[in-house]
Design a protein around this motif. Sequence first.
Motif, PDB file in Angstrom:
ATOM      1  N   ALA A   2       0.838  -1.198   0.000  1.00 38.35           N
ATOM      2  CA  ALA A   2       0.000   0.000   0.000  1.00 38.35           C
ATOM      3  C   ALA A   2       0.874   1.250   0.000  1.00 38.35           C
ATOM      4  N   ALA A   3       0.373   2.258  -0.686  1.00 35.55           N
ATOM      5  CA  ALA A   3       1.093   3.530  -0.721  1.00 35.55           C
ATOM      6  C   ALA A   3       0.981   4.206   0.642  1.00 35.55           C
ATOM      7  N   GLU A   4       2.076   4.754   1.076  1.00 36.08           N
ATOM      8  CA  GLU A   4       2.075   5.427   2.370  1.00 36.08           C
ATOM      9  C   GLU A   4       1.430   6.789   2.244  1.00 36.08           C
ATOM     10  N   GLN A   5       0.535   7.072   3.166  1.00 31.06           N
ATOM     11  CA  GLN A   5      -0.086   8.378   3.193  1.00 31.06           C
ATOM     12  C   GLN A   5       0.728   9.306   4.079  1.00 31.06           C
ATOM     13  N   PRO A   6       0.846  10.562   3.679  1.00 30.04           N
ATOM     14  CA  PRO A   6       1.550  11.493   4.557  1.00 30.04           C
ATOM     15  C   PRO A   6       0.727  11.725   5.825  1.00 30.04           C
ATOM     16  N   PRO A   7       1.370  12.144   6.899  1.00 30.52           N
ATOM     17  CA  PRO A   7       0.619  12.389   8.134  1.00 30.52           C
ATOM     18  C   PRO A   7      -0.386  13.521   7.932  1.00 30.52           C
ATOM     19  N   PHE A   8      -1.442  13.486   8.761  1.00 29.35           N
ATOM     20  CA  PHE A   8      -2.501  14.485   8.650  1.00 29.35           C
ATOM     21  C   PHE A   8      -1.965  15.890   8.896  1.00 29.35           C
ATOM     22  N   MET A   9      -1.160  16.055   9.932  1.00 27.35           N
ATOM     23  CA  MET A   9      -0.640  17.378  10.271  1.00 27.35           C
ATOM     24  C   MET A   9       0.621  17.660   9.465  1.00 27.35           C
ATOM     25  N   ASN A  10       0.694  18.849   8.926  1.00 24.85           N
ATOM     26  CA  ASN A  10       1.880  19.291   8.201  1.00 24.85           C
ATOM     27  C   ASN A  10       2.787  20.003   9.211  1.00 24.85           C
ATOM     28  N   TYR A  11       3.702  19.250   9.784  1.00 23.68           N
ATOM     29  CA  TYR A  11       4.539  19.780  10.867  1.00 23.68           C
ATOM     30  C   TYR A  11       5.485  20.867  10.382  1.00 23.68           C
ATOM     31  N   ARG A  12       5.946  20.757   9.166  1.00 22.89           N
ATOM     32  CA  ARG A  12       6.833  21.787   8.623  1.00 22.89           C
ATOM     33  C   ARG A  12       6.096  23.119   8.522  1.00 22.89           C
ATOM     34  N   ALA A  13       4.853  23.084   8.065  1.00 16.72           N
ATOM     35  CA  ALA A  13       4.065  24.315   7.972  1.00 16.72           C
ATOM     36  C   ALA A  13       3.782  24.885   9.358  1.00 16.72           C
ATOM     37  N   LEU A  14       3.504  24.005  10.336  1.00 15.13           N
ATOM     38  CA  LEU A  14       3.284  24.472  11.704  1.00 15.13           C
ATOM     39  C   LEU A  14       4.516  25.186  12.242  1.00 15.13           C
ATOM     40  N   LEU A  15       5.690  24.592  12.034  1.00 15.89           N
ATOM     41  CA  LEU A  15       6.927  25.183  12.535  1.00 15.89           C
ATOM     42  C   LEU A  15       7.232  26.511  11.832  1.00 15.89           C
ATOM     43  N   LEU A  16       7.103  26.533  10.513  1.00 14.73           N
ATOM     44  CA  LEU A  16       7.367  27.775   9.774  1.00 14.73           C
ATOM     45  C   LEU A  16       6.392  28.880  10.167  1.00 14.73           C
ATOM     46  N   GLY A  17       5.126  28.537  10.308  1.00 16.60           N
ATOM     47  CA  GLY A  17       4.135  29.528  10.714  1.00 16.60           C
ATOM     48  C   GLY A  17       4.397  30.057  12.110  1.00 16.60           C
ATOM     49  N   ALA A  18       4.761  29.159  13.040  1.00 16.45           N
ATOM     50  CA  ALA A  18       5.068  29.590  14.409  1.00 16.45           C
ATOM     51  C   ALA A  18       6.288  30.505  14.420  1.00 16.45           C
ATOM     52  N   LEU A  19       7.289  30.175  13.617  1.00 14.64           N
ATOM     53  CA  LEU A  19       8.467  31.041  13.539  1.00 14.64           C
ATOM     54  C   LEU A  19       8.133  32.390  12.916  1.00 14.64           C
ATOM     55  N   MET A  20       7.230  32.390  11.940  1.00 16.58           N
ATOM     56  CA  MET A  20       6.780  33.663  11.361  1.00 16.58           C
ATOM     57  C   MET A  20       6.069  34.510  12.416  1.00 16.58           C
ATOM     58  N   LEU A  21       5.219  33.876  13.202  1.00 24.20           N
ATOM     59  CA  LEU A  21       4.498  34.585  14.255  1.00 24.20           C
ATOM     60  C   LEU A  21       5.468  35.166  15.272  1.00 24.20           C
ATOM     61  N   VAL A  22       6.443  34.393  15.695  1.00 26.78           N
ATOM     62  CA  VAL A  22       7.412  34.860  16.682  1.00 26.78           C
ATOM     63  C   VAL A  22       8.264  35.988  16.107  1.00 26.78           C
ATOM     64  N   THR A  23       8.700  35.849  14.868  1.00 23.81           N
ATOM     65  CA  THR A  23       9.516  36.886  14.235  1.00 23.81           C
ATOM     66  C   THR A  23       8.747  38.188  14.102  1.00 23.81           C
ATOM     67  N   LEU A  24       7.522  38.110  13.653  1.00 25.48           N
ATOM     68  CA  LEU A  24       6.677  39.296  13.530  1.00 25.48           C
ATOM     69  C   LEU A  24       6.477  39.952  14.893  1.00 25.48           C
ATOM     70  N   MET A  72      -5.007  27.076  14.058  1.00 25.01           N
ATOM     71  CA  MET A  72      -5.130  27.210  15.502  1.00 25.01           C
ATOM     72  C   MET A  72      -3.916  26.615  16.221  1.00 25.01           C
ATOM     73  N   ALA A  73      -3.456  25.452  15.783  1.00 24.10           N
ATOM     74  CA  ALA A  73      -2.288  24.829  16.414  1.00 24.10           C
ATOM     75  C   ALA A  73      -1.048  25.700  16.217  1.00 24.10           C
ATOM     76  N   MET A  74      -0.895  26.272  15.027  1.00 24.18           N
ATOM     77  CA  MET A  74       0.241  27.149  14.782  1.00 24.18           C
ATOM     78  C   MET A  74       0.182  28.366  15.693  1.00 24.18           C
ATOM     79  N   GLY A  75      -1.001  28.950  15.855  1.00 28.62           N
ATOM     80  CA  GLY A  75      -1.154  30.121  16.712  1.00 28.62           C
ATOM     81  C   GLY A  75      -0.811  29.811  18.161  1.00 28.62           C
ATOM     82  N   LEU A  76      -1.267  28.668  18.645  1.00 25.33           N
ATOM     83  CA  LEU A  76      -0.955  28.280  20.025  1.00 25.33           C
ATOM     84  C   LEU A  76       0.531  28.011  20.207  1.00 25.33           C
ATOM     85  N   ILE A  77       1.129  27.290  19.271  1.00 29.60           N
ATOM     86  CA  ILE A  77       2.558  26.984  19.369  1.00 29.60           C
ATOM     87  C   ILE A  77       3.386  28.266  19.291  1.00 29.60           C
ATOM     88  N   GLY A  78       3.051  29.127  18.341  1.00 28.20           N
ATOM     89  CA  GLY A  78       3.777  30.387  18.199  1.00 28.20           C
ATOM     90  C   GLY A  78       3.628  31.282  19.416  1.00 28.20           C
TER      91      GLY A  78
END
Length: 141
Positions: A2-24, A72-78
């Motif tokens: 079976a083809a592997e499905q990527p995980p539901f959460m995009n962790y890279r996007a969460l991390l980049l968004g949180a870093l954007m929030l912190v930088t801003l 929402m998860a990105m906002g909380l993490i950031g």
Amino acid sequence: MAAEQPPFMNYRALLLGALMLVTLSLGLIVLALWLGVQQATAPQLLTLSALWIAPGVFTALKARDGRLLHGMAMGLIGALLLSLLIHLMLYPMPQPTFLQQLAGDKAVVVIILGGLWGAIGGIFAEIVQLRRIRKAQKPGR
């Protein structure tokens, strides 16, 4: 196999968004310190934190599904990262500033606002995605 499905959460996007929030946010904090701001009121905090919609939209558009959750998860993490950084920034500053106010009684408000604005960014991203789908489904394309 079976083809592997990527995980539901995009962790890279969460991390980049949180870093954007912190930088801003750190940019705004440095600007406030440079201008000599002594006190942060709730309306000022709410107005400036509204800029956190942009990282929420960015994160949610990078996600395949669950855009509202990603925002929402990105906002909380950031906001949690920002709160930790504000506590670390207090050590070298002996005089009372608005940072002590943000680290004290307004820390929980900052974290809640992070989740709120991130979720609103996720809603905006969902609207953008629905418009893209509708535009792609129009006849003649």
